[in-house]
Scaffold this active site. Structure first.
Site, PDB file in Angstrom:
ATOM      1  N   LYS A  41      -5.297  -2.610  -6.196  1.00  0.00           N
ATOM      2  CA  LYS A  41      -5.220  -2.187  -4.936  1.00  0.00           C
ATOM      3  C   LYS A  41      -6.436  -1.294  -4.446  1.00  0.00           C
ATOM      4  O   LYS A  41      -6.989  -1.346  -3.479  1.00  0.00           O
ATOM      5  CB  LYS A  41      -4.058  -1.469  -4.780  1.00  0.00           C
ATOM      6  CG  LYS A  41      -3.763  -0.696  -3.364  1.00  0.00           C
ATOM      7  CD  LYS A  41      -2.779  -0.718  -2.680  1.00  0.00           C
ATOM      8  CE  LYS A  41      -2.697  -0.364  -1.274  1.00  0.00           C
ATOM      9  NZ  LYS A  41      -1.623  -0.130  -0.513  1.00  0.00           N
ATOM     10  N   ARG A  57      -8.381  -6.570   3.264  1.00  0.00           N
ATOM     11  CA  ARG A  57      -7.102  -5.796   3.003  1.00  0.00           C
ATOM     12  C   ARG A  57      -5.941  -6.502   3.163  1.00  0.00           C
ATOM     13  O   ARG A  57      -4.864  -6.463   2.745  1.00  0.00           O
ATOM     14  CB  ARG A  57      -7.210  -4.304   3.624  1.00  0.00           C
ATOM     15  CG  ARG A  57      -6.060  -3.449   3.199  1.00  0.00           C
ATOM     16  CD  ARG A  57      -6.310  -2.070   3.542  1.00  0.00           C
ATOM     17  NE  ARG A  57      -5.050  -1.132   3.349  1.00  0.00           N
ATOM     18  CZ  ARG A  57      -5.150   0.145   3.056  1.00  0.00           C
ATOM     19  NH1 ARG A  57      -6.071   0.510   3.350  1.00  0.00           N
ATOM     20  NH2 ARG A  57      -4.092   0.572   2.722  1.00  0.00           N
ATOM     21  N   HIS A  87      12.897  -3.815  -0.184  1.00  0.00           N
ATOM     22  CA  HIS A  87      11.452  -4.247   0.297  1.00  0.00           C
ATOM     23  C   HIS A  87      10.789  -5.407  -0.666  1.00  0.00           C
ATOM     24  O   HIS A  87      10.381  -6.461  -0.108  1.00  0.00           O
ATOM     25  CB  HIS A  87      10.331  -3.114   0.566  1.00  0.00           C
ATOM     26  CG  HIS A  87       9.052  -3.456   1.089  1.00  0.00           C
ATOM     27  ND1 HIS A  87       9.059  -4.226   2.309  1.00  0.00           N
ATOM     28  CD2 HIS A  87       7.731  -3.526   0.316  1.00  0.00           C
ATOM     29  CE1 HIS A  87       7.432  -4.350   2.428  1.00  0.00           C
ATOM     30  NE2 HIS A  87       6.934  -4.073   1.085  1.00  0.00           N
ATOM     31  N   GLU A 144       5.822  -6.422  -6.161  1.00  0.00           N
ATOM     32  CA  GLU A 144       4.630  -5.900  -5.684  1.00  0.00           C
ATOM     33  C   GLU A 144       3.298  -5.896  -6.788  1.00  0.00           C
ATOM     34  O   GLU A 144       2.197  -6.560  -6.639  1.00  0.00           O
ATOM     35  CB  GLU A 144       4.242  -4.691  -5.264  1.00  0.00           C
ATOM     36  CG  GLU A 144       5.329  -4.136  -4.002  1.00  0.00           C
ATOM     37  CD  GLU A 144       4.598  -4.775  -2.730  1.00  0.00           C
ATOM     38  OE1 GLU A 144       3.572  -5.156  -2.864  1.00  0.00           O
ATOM     39  OE2 GLU A 144       5.353  -4.530  -1.668  1.00  0.00           O
ATOM     40  N   LYS A 169      -2.833   4.838   3.739  1.00  0.00           N
ATOM     41  CA  LYS A 169      -1.813   4.422   5.075  1.00  0.00           C
ATOM     42  C   LYS A 169      -0.769   5.245   5.001  1.00  0.00           C
ATOM     43  O   LYS A 169       0.010   5.520   3.967  1.00  0.00           O
ATOM     44  CB  LYS A 169      -1.457   2.956   4.710  1.00  0.00           C
ATOM     45  CG  LYS A 169      -2.359   1.962   5.269  1.00  0.00           C
ATOM     46  CD  LYS A 169      -1.803   0.465   5.512  1.00  0.00           C
ATOM     47  CE  LYS A 169      -2.710  -0.591   6.006  1.00  0.00           C
ATOM     48  NZ  LYS A 169      -1.936  -1.761   6.278  1.00  0.00           N
ATOM     49  N   ARG A 193      -5.047  18.997  12.684  1.00  0.00           N
ATOM     50  CA  ARG A 193      -5.841  17.897  12.549  1.00  0.00           C
ATOM     51  C   ARG A 193      -6.399  17.514  11.332  1.00  0.00           C
ATOM     52  O   ARG A 193      -7.447  16.980  10.794  1.00  0.00           O
ATOM     53  CB  ARG A 193      -7.036  18.052  13.489  1.00  0.00           C
ATOM     54  CG  ARG A 193      -6.862  18.504  14.800  1.00  0.00           C
ATOM     55  CD  ARG A 193      -7.951  18.147  15.877  1.00  0.00           C
ATOM     56  NE  ARG A 193      -7.430  18.544  17.094  1.00  0.00           N
ATOM     57  CZ  ARG A 193      -7.812  19.919  17.641  1.00  0.00           C
ATOM     58  NH1 ARG A 193      -8.471  20.605  16.944  1.00  0.00           N
ATOM     59  NH2 ARG A 193      -7.119  20.004  19.037  1.00  0.00           N
ATOM     60  N   GLU A 229      -8.942  -2.090   7.038  1.00  0.00           N
ATOM     61  CA  GLU A 229      -8.551  -3.521   7.649  1.00  0.00           C
ATOM     62  C   GLU A 229      -9.174  -3.914   8.742  1.00  0.00           C
ATOM     63  O   GLU A 229      -8.830  -4.555   9.496  1.00  0.00           O
ATOM     64  CB  GLU A 229      -7.126  -3.395   8.298  1.00  0.00           C
ATOM     65  CG  GLU A 229      -5.968  -3.198   7.279  1.00  0.00           C
ATOM     66  CD  GLU A 229      -4.683  -2.980   7.823  1.00  0.00           C
ATOM     67  OE1 GLU A 229      -4.632  -2.705   8.988  1.00  0.00           O
ATOM     68  OE2 GLU A 229      -3.666  -3.708   7.250  1.00  0.00           O
ATOM     69  N   HIS A 267       9.001  -9.770   5.873  1.00  0.00           N
ATOM     70  CA  HIS A 267       9.434  -8.808   6.744  1.00  0.00           C
ATOM     71  C   HIS A 267      10.277  -9.340   7.631  1.00  0.00           C
ATOM     72  O   HIS A 267      11.205  -8.753   8.180  1.00  0.00           O
ATOM     73  CB  HIS A 267       8.016  -8.391   7.600  1.00  0.00           C
ATOM     74  CG  HIS A 267       8.354  -7.254   8.626  1.00  0.00           C
ATOM     75  ND1 HIS A 267       8.098  -7.628  10.007  1.00  0.00           N
ATOM     76  CD2 HIS A 267       8.616  -6.072   8.713  1.00  0.00           C
ATOM     77  CE1 HIS A 267       8.475  -6.724  10.604  1.00  0.00           C
ATOM     78  NE2 HIS A 267       8.911  -5.527  10.063  1.00  0.00           N
ATOM     79  N   HIS A 313       4.341 -10.735   2.815  1.00  0.00           N
ATOM     80  CA  HIS A 313       4.907 -10.083   3.679  1.00  0.00           C
ATOM     81  C   HIS A 313       5.232 -10.426   5.089  1.00  0.00           C
ATOM     82  O   HIS A 313       6.174  -9.582   5.814  1.00  0.00           O
ATOM     83  CB  HIS A 313       4.016  -8.449   3.806  1.00  0.00           C
ATOM     84  CG  HIS A 313       3.863  -7.677   2.513  1.00  0.00           C
ATOM     85  ND1 HIS A 313       3.748  -8.049   1.322  1.00  0.00           N
ATOM     86  CD2 HIS A 313       4.311  -6.434   2.471  1.00  0.00           C
ATOM     87  CE1 HIS A 313       3.968  -7.173   0.406  1.00  0.00           C
ATOM     88  NE2 HIS A 313       4.322  -6.065   1.245  1.00  0.00           N
ATOM     89  N   ASN A 348      -1.268  -8.247   2.118  1.00  0.00           N
ATOM     90  CA  ASN A 348       0.058  -8.951   2.945  1.00  0.00           C
ATOM     91  C   ASN A 348       0.625  -9.885   2.557  1.00  0.00           C
ATOM     92  O   ASN A 348       1.636 -10.326   3.081  1.00  0.00           O
ATOM     93  CB  ASN A 348      -0.210  -8.810   4.401  1.00  0.00           C
ATOM     94  CG  ASN A 348      -0.566  -7.460   5.048  1.00  0.00           C
ATOM     95  OD1 ASN A 348      -0.024  -6.477   4.708  1.00  0.00           O
ATOM     96  ND2 ASN A 348      -1.451  -7.291   5.911  1.00  0.00           N
TER      97      ASN A 348
END
Lengths: 376, 376
Positions: free
Chosen positions: B240, B255, B279, B198, B156, B134, B250, B266, B262, B259
């Site tokens: 960031k 946040r 990417h 980025e 993340k 955990r 988010e 994507h 993206h 994106n």
């Protein structure tokens, strides 16, 4: 101690107050009779447009079907995913299957997970909810006694590895818990009685009045008399919620009190081979040993050891390790050293000073532990 | 905007301030040159007695070996687990393997995980750390540009399912990040340049001065000139971190600005087949499309579209989808509707109003999107 409910069985609401990093994570536990059909309305009131019920196969056609129907009636698009009964479902393969099924359903953070069943489904569905899309909201609808008083409350989720139980998991608080005591009516005797061990535990660690009330109501509890059962569930859930509010992530040590009986119990459970002892049976044996260890160390009056033994016995719970089979003390000590709750291999135990009061004791003399383990 | 560092390359420390439920979760990002051998001392100062390095195989013999040596020198019992390079490592099977290996090592909450590599290892090791027992403490030592400016910052973590990337994961903040620009010297050109996309993104969404500085230093950045590189990493990481401090999970929508580029990116990445576009290349194409969409909707001056295109091109990044191959607009729109960032299937985009300022725009007219996708 608050007073037990009177003649009727009103629905009681226990508030669990938890601060959040971004949003408030407080929630309610609803306890009482006739609650199962209210789940849909509660979840919908929380904003659910889509719900996925994750159900133990043993209750898929009964309790889970009613939960799913109530969700649909409340306007949530609902799918049910069934999980085979038993501890073997609580592993990486089943988590992987559920993740894939949620992906196939295009579940997103607007989808609420509703776990219906005992501890296995609650821990598994809670973990899957905690980790899918970095966290879906989850509701717990526990349908076993041990889940209603213990595993569904507090936000511990997890799965087993081959190397051990609950080695993988997350802290993930539910959006709400609905504990309907009617679902306990059909539990097999042995499973129901096993859950009573955790109820006794709450009295021993936190509430001497509740312990005394249990002593006076063992027969009613064994008969699953609704008034007594409702109070046992409500009081236990409430005590656990208080501990979780104060030490959600086991930082201060307070939450460790909940492990009373579990260090010994886990060792007997493991040594006996999983499946031989139910978890609550192992905890009962463990509490009896822990009390003896406390007495041996001069921390507890011998009379209390006997009083706890008598309460456990009156609830048809074991107090001696005979049920675990013949096991060497050395084997048990080795297992306890590997326990997640041990720290750098040193033995530590939650030990009572009196009924309603325990302490986390570090570095206990292994000779004293062995003496207690060698007693009949 | 703060000023770029002068002649020497001092170590800069970025503070990420995050409140905790139980304990403060704030941490520091150390940026600069010559930092890799300091990791052990930093982790040990955090109380580590045991450490497990999880390393990308590509850097296991170089950067990760130095990290492990510094941990051992600082007195932490250290084991290294190697993960094969490439996106295919970021899945359930590898997470399962790492969980089992941690169990075999008897890792507990006193064991610190140290991730050394790019985004794949950072996301995977972060997820394994978030979920073993955990939650184990984790340090990130990113060794690619995209990891230093993006994936190692913000907590993340995640793994891929067959159905999609990052579908399973957790928010789990590290105890610290060490970004040593020396590790970028040996990156293949294409991978290094991909990371610059980025960097451009941070200028576009948050900092017009930084964008202008990038315009003036494209040649130095392509040459990996240490002064310029150090500033690009420090400023990006700092921007960031500011966003993460304000909207860690988010919730507020802030946040979501990260994106930018993206949603389109994507879709191109998926339609082209994973592996064809890196990417960052897909993000560069996506930012060029997003700026065009903003202009089409009358939200952005056409001149800004050209300015962004020129900066991307000067960094040798693609601005047209030619690199993705021939793809039908309808295919891209279908993919975008399934995106985790879409809400109930409605298209939404992060669109710029000006350099340094973006907005999350909901319910964009699909005809406008198709027009932009059909342009060369």
């Amino acid at each position: 101690m608050a007073t037990p409910p009177a003649r009727t069985i009103p629905v009681r609401t226990i508030h669990v107050r938890l601060p959040g990093e971004a949003t408030d994570r407080s929630y309610e536990i609803a306890c009482g009779s006739g609650l199962i059909d209210s789940v849909g309305g509660r979840v919908a009131a929380d904003g659910a447009r889509r719900a996925v019920v994750i159900a133990d196969a043993a209750v898929a056609g009964s309790h889970a079907a009613r939960v799913a129907a109530s969700l649909a009636a409340a306007g949530a698009a609902t799918t049910t995913l069934e999980v085979p009964s038993g501890e073997s479902s609580k592993g990486v393969p089943m988590a992987g299957r559920l993740w894939a099924e949620l992906a196939a359903l295009a579940a997103d953070r607007g989808t609420q997970i509703v776990a219906v069943g005992g501890g296995v489904v609650g821990d598994l569905a809670g973990f899957v909810a905690a980790t899918f899309a970095r966290g879906l909201p989850v509701w717990h609808v526990p349908t076993t006694l041990v889940a209603q008083v213990d595993s569904a409350i507090g936000g511990k989720t997890g799965i087993n590895l081959e190397a051990g139980k609950n080695l993988v998991g997350a802290f993930w608080q539910p959006r709400g818990v609905v504990a309907d005591i009617d679902t306990l009516a059909t539990l097999p005797d042995r499973e129901y009685i096993s859950g009573l061990a955790e109820v006794v535990k709450y009295g021993m660690i936190l509430d001497a009045s509740f312990f005394a009330w249990l002593e006076g109501h063992a027969a009613e509890l064994l008969a699953r008399e609704p008034q007594a059962l409702a109070w046992a569930v409500e009081r236990s859930a409430s005590l656990k919620a208080q501990v979780v509010e104060q030490d959600e992530r086991e930082v201060s040590g307070l939450r460790a009190a909940l492990n009373y009986g579990h260090t010994f119990g886990h060792a007997y459970e493991t040594a006996a081979g999983y499946g031989r002892l139910l978890h609550g049976e192992a905890v009962a044996i463990g509490m009896a040993r822990a009390a003896r260890l406390a007495a041996t160390l001069g921390r507890l009056d011998e009379a209390v050891v006997g009083r706890q033994d008598r309460l456990l016995a009156s609830l048809q719970l074991p107090t001696t390790p005979a049920a675990a089979g013949a096991i060497e003390p050395a084997t048990l000590i080795t297992i306890m050293g590997r326990d997640k709750k041990s720290l750098h291999g040193r033995l530590r135990f939650v030990l009572p000073d009196a009924i309603g009061r325990v302490e986390l004791v570090e570095g206990v003399d292994p000779a004293a532990v062995e003496r207690v383990l060698s007693a009949p």
